[in-house]
Write a protein that holds these residues in place. Structure first.
Motif, mmCIF file in Angstrom:
data_model
loop_
_atom_site.group_PDB
_atom_site.id
_atom_site.type_symbol
_atom_site.label_atom_id
_atom_site.label_comp_id
_atom_site.label_asym_id
_atom_site.label_seq_id
_atom_site.Cartn_x
_atom_site.Cartn_y
_atom_site.Cartn_z
ATOM 1 N N ASN A 3 0.825 -1.212 0.000
ATOM 2 C CA ASN A 3 0.000 0.000 0.000
ATOM 3 C C ASN A 3 0.860 1.264 0.000
ATOM 4 O O ASN A 3 0.896 2.000 -0.956
ATOM 5 N N THR A 4 1.544 1.500 1.100
ATOM 6 C CA THR A 4 2.352 2.710 1.211
ATOM 7 C C THR A 4 3.773 2.468 0.707
ATOM 8 O O THR A 4 4.234 1.330 0.598
ATOM 9 N N GLY A 5 4.456 3.597 0.466
ATOM 10 C CA GLY A 5 5.840 3.507 0.051
ATOM 11 C C GLY A 5 6.707 2.829 1.093
ATOM 12 O O GLY A 5 7.546 1.980 0.766
ATOM 13 N N ALA A 6 6.504 3.197 2.347
ATOM 14 C CA ALA A 6 7.311 2.594 3.416
ATOM 15 C C ALA A 6 7.168 1.069 3.416
ATOM 16 O O ALA A 6 8.140 0.346 3.655
ATOM 17 N N GLU A 7 5.977 0.592 3.110
ATOM 18 C CA GLU A 7 5.787 -0.874 3.045
ATOM 19 C C GLU A 7 6.541 -1.487 1.869
ATOM 20 O O GLU A 7 7.015 -2.630 1.965
ATOM 21 N N ASN B 66 19.336 9.962 2.752
ATOM 22 C CA ASN B 66 18.210 9.202 2.203
ATOM 23 C C ASN B 66 16.878 9.572 2.845
ATOM 24 O O ASN B 66 16.811 10.024 3.986
ATOM 25 N N PHE B 67 15.824 9.366 2.096
ATOM 26 C CA PHE B 67 14.477 9.308 2.680
ATOM 27 C C PHE B 67 13.766 8.111 2.089
ATOM 28 O O PHE B 67 13.523 8.045 0.886
ATOM 29 N N HIS B 68 13.434 7.134 2.950
ATOM 30 C CA HIS B 68 12.751 5.936 2.474
ATOM 31 C C HIS B 68 11.444 5.687 3.218
ATOM 32 O O HIS B 68 10.836 4.628 3.042
ATOM 33 N N GLY B 69 11.020 6.623 4.078
ATOM 34 C CA GLY B 69 9.760 6.416 4.783
ATOM 35 C C GLY B 69 9.936 6.569 6.280
ATOM 36 O O GLY B 69 10.967 7.077 6.746
ATOM 37 N N ILE C 101 19.214 2.555 -2.774
ATOM 38 C CA ILE C 101 19.386 4.003 -3.013
ATOM 39 C C ILE C 101 18.195 4.581 -3.767
ATOM 40 O O ILE C 101 17.470 3.862 -4.458
ATOM 41 N N GLU C 102 18.030 5.882 -3.613
ATOM 42 C CA GLU C 102 17.135 6.643 -4.481
ATOM 43 C C GLU C 102 17.975 7.093 -5.681
ATOM 44 O O GLU C 102 19.041 7.684 -5.486
ATOM 45 N N PRO C 103 17.523 6.870 -6.906
ATOM 46 C CA PRO C 103 18.292 7.307 -8.079
ATOM 47 C C PRO C 103 18.471 8.830 -8.106
ATOM 48 O O PRO C 103 19.456 9.336 -8.636
ATOM 49 N N ALA D 100 16.408 -0.031 -6.151
ATOM 50 C CA ALA D 100 16.176 1.384 -6.467
ATOM 51 C C ALA D 100 14.838 1.823 -5.890
ATOM 52 O O ALA D 100 13.794 1.300 -6.265
ATOM 53 N N ASP D 101 14.910 2.779 -4.963
ATOM 54 C CA ASP D 101 13.677 3.372 -4.434
ATOM 55 C C ASP D 101 13.218 4.443 -5.425
ATOM 56 O O ASP D 101 13.715 5.563 -5.420
ATOM 57 N N GLU D 102 12.279 4.046 -6.280
ATOM 58 C CA GLU D 102 11.739 4.951 -7.318
ATOM 59 C C GLU D 102 10.345 5.439 -6.912
ATOM 60 O O GLU D 102 9.532 5.798 -7.770
ATOM 61 N N ILE D 103 10.089 5.445 -5.617
ATOM 62 C CA ILE D 103 8.753 5.806 -5.132
ATOM 63 C C ILE D 103 8.390 7.234 -5.521
ATOM 64 O O ILE D 103 7.252 7.510 -5.909
ATOM 65 N N GLN D 104 9.374 8.141 -5.450
ATOM 66 C CA GLN D 104 9.115 9.526 -5.844
ATOM 67 C C GLN D 104 9.669 9.827 -7.239
ATOM 68 O O GLN D 104 9.089 10.603 -7.986
ATOM 69 N N SER D 105 10.788 9.193 -7.601
ATOM 70 C CA SER D 105 11.464 9.528 -8.858
ATOM 71 C C SER D 105 10.870 8.804 -10.058
ATOM 72 O O SER D 105 11.088 9.215 -11.198
ATOM 73 N N GLY E 71 5.632 3.456 -5.586
ATOM 74 C CA GLY E 71 4.513 3.872 -4.739
ATOM 75 C C GLY E 71 3.944 5.156 -5.288
ATOM 76 O O GLY E 71 3.898 5.362 -6.502
ATOM 77 N N LYS E 72 3.554 6.051 -4.398
ATOM 78 C CA LYS E 72 3.062 7.380 -4.756
ATOM 79 C C LYS E 72 2.185 7.378 -6.028
ATOM 80 O O LYS E 72 1.023 7.048 -5.945
ATOM 81 N N ALA E 73 2.734 7.765 -7.196
ATOM 82 C CA ALA E 73 1.907 7.920 -8.401
ATOM 83 C C ALA E 73 1.229 6.622 -8.831
ATOM 84 O O ALA E 73 0.267 6.653 -9.606
HETATM 85 C C1 LIG Z 1 7.462 9.163 -0.018
HETATM 86 C C2 LIG Z 1 8.618 8.244 -0.102
HETATM 87 C C3 LIG Z 1 8.643 7.039 0.614
HETATM 88 C C4 LIG Z 1 7.582 6.660 1.612
HETATM 89 O O1 LIG Z 1 6.306 6.564 1.040
HETATM 90 P P1 LIG Z 1 5.012 6.612 1.996
HETATM 91 O O2 LIG Z 1 3.882 6.295 1.066
HETATM 92 O O3 LIG Z 1 4.930 8.002 2.542
HETATM 93 O O4 LIG Z 1 5.221 5.598 3.052
HETATM 94 C C5 LIG Z 1 9.726 6.198 0.416
HETATM 95 N N1 LIG Z 1 10.726 6.528 -0.408
HETATM 96 C C6 LIG Z 1 10.732 7.671 -1.116
HETATM 97 C C7 LIG Z 1 11.871 7.964 -2.043
HETATM 98 C C8 LIG Z 1 9.699 8.579 -0.975
HETATM 99 O O5 LIG Z 1 9.729 9.737 -1.637
#
Ligand SMILES: *Cc1c(COP(=O)(O)O)cnc(C)c1O
Length: 407
Positions: free
Chosen positions: A111-115, A147-150, A199-201, A232-237, A261-263
């Protein structure tokens, strides 16, 4: 709050209720949004704002994209939830389409990015023990500073942002943090127990930090050479933001796992996923990992529609073309209140000259002019409009920024 005087009584009452009854884990700008359509939102007074944040890229297709709303509403009219205890008639098509978009065999929906990040970590560890042969409980994962991963306890445990981390320990061991953008530091940190490099790209929360050219490719080569997973954490990128489907595409790099995640939820509901090949993501046996809502039929119906929008390549192309334009216009502000601009596709970090105020002060002034942005790390504002934005709207927003900087 300096802006409160410009708010009408309804907005003041709503914000007051929030202050009384919401835990204070956010500090929103003083605007109360009531409706949204495309790149525009309207507040409770009827004032319109151009959304240059897009819910941190969760709204890549804009507010209430008609195809996505239709997919959600149609599905809500049929079936909303089964749990994974049973099959539903939406998940297979979503999984197939997403796996194909990623060029991978399998996806694991959450569901969420952190997951998704947690799932990536568990996948990497299980793979290390079961496939690579790392001794029990010895697997390590290399992460990058900044980093930001959640927000889970495991994830904030390997953050170096004191605000995110301090006061929430003890933390999960097994993470090694190295400077971002420095492939040699990763090479030096790898040993026989390394499971993955995560990593986030491009680092989004850190302020749209773009690593030096060749970094992603060097990480890919190091991972391949040392039998380490590249995650690769592509949740935002990812999903069109940078002008390509994934930010890794910018260097023609394919990671072992994509975290998405996200989009992926179309700005409607939280949908996340991990994508990988069978030799990696195939490590899970039934019961070892899961989620009550992960892969639910509404998420699958919306997620499938998101993938179909991306299959046309139209949004990626818009982000690339308009992104060039955005970068050119923002670069013109350097020396006129802006000290640095970092941009990739329709995504920019703009550092504001400290003498002109903090990022938040600039965001408040833009708000008064009908533009929504979010500051990060003090002096930076982030610009990430929906990929549906028109060039004229982008120009208007940049004009507002210019006027704010001119004071
Ligand atoms: C937002 C984000 C997360 C966490 O997503 P959530 O849906 O808020 O849990 C993880 N990694 C990156 C790169 C993000 O931008």
């Amino acid at each position: 709050m300096s802006m409160a005087t410009s708010l009408d009584t309804e907005a003041v009452r709503i914000i007051h209720d929030e202050d009384e009854h919401l835990a204070h884990n956010y500090e929103p700008l003083p605007v109360v949004v009531a409706t949204g359509e495309g790149v525009w939102v309207t507040d409770v007074e009827g004032k319109r704002y151009l959304d240059l944040l897009s819910a941190y890229s969760a709204l890549n297709f804009g507010h209430r994209h008609p195809d996505l709303v239709k997919a959600a509403v149609d599905q809500i009219g049929r079936l909303t939830l089964t749990s994974r205890a049973f099959h539903n008639d939406q998940l297979g098509a979503f999984a197939t389409a997403l796996a194909q978009l990623c060029g991978k065999d399998l996806v694991l929906p959450m569901n969420t990015g952190a997951e998704a990040v947690e799932t990536g970590i568990k996948t990497a560890r299980a793979w290390a023990y079961r496939v690579k042969g790392v001794p029990a409980d010895a697997a390590t994962i290399i992460v990058a500073k900044g980093n930001f991963h959640g927000r889970t306890t495991t994830i904030v445990g390997f953050s170096d942002d004191a605000t995110a981390r301090d006061g929430f320990g003890p933390f999960t061991p097994g993470f090694i943090s190295v400077p971002y953008g420095d492939a040699a530091a990763i090479e030096a940190a790898i040993d026989e127990n390394t499971a993955a490099v995560l990593i986030e790209p491009i680092q989004g929360e850190a302020g749209v930090i773009i690593p030096p050219a060749g970094y992603l490719r060097a990480v890919r080569e190091l991972c391949t050479k040392n039998n380490v997973l590249m995650v690769a954490d592509e949740i935002q990128s990812g999903l069109g933001r940078t002008g390509t489907t994934f930010a890794c595409d910018r260097e023609d790099v394919v990671p072992d796992l994509y975290l998405l995640g996200k989009a992926l939820g179309g700005g409607i509901l939280p949908v996340s996923a991990v994508a990988g090949d069978r030799d990696v993501l195939g490590v899970f046996a039934p019961g070892e990992h899961g989620s009550t809502f992960g892969g639910n039929p509404v998420a699958a119906a919306v997620g499938l529609r998101v993938v179909q929008l991306l299959q046309t390549g139209e949004f990626q192309k818009r982000a690339a073309t308009l992104g060039e334009h955005l970068k050119t216009r923002l670069d013109e502000l350097i020396g006129h209140g802006v000290t640095e601009v970092r941009a990739a596709g329709l995504w920019a970090g703009v550092d504001i000259e400290p003498a002109l105020g903090t990022g938040r002060e600039i965001a408040l002034k833009l708000l008064a002019r009908g533009v929504l942005v979010k500051d990060t790390h003090g002096q930076t504002i982030r610009i990430a409009p929906p990929l549906t934005i028109r060039a004229t709207e982008l120009d208007w927003a940049i004009e507002q920024l210019k006027l704010v900087l001119e004071g």
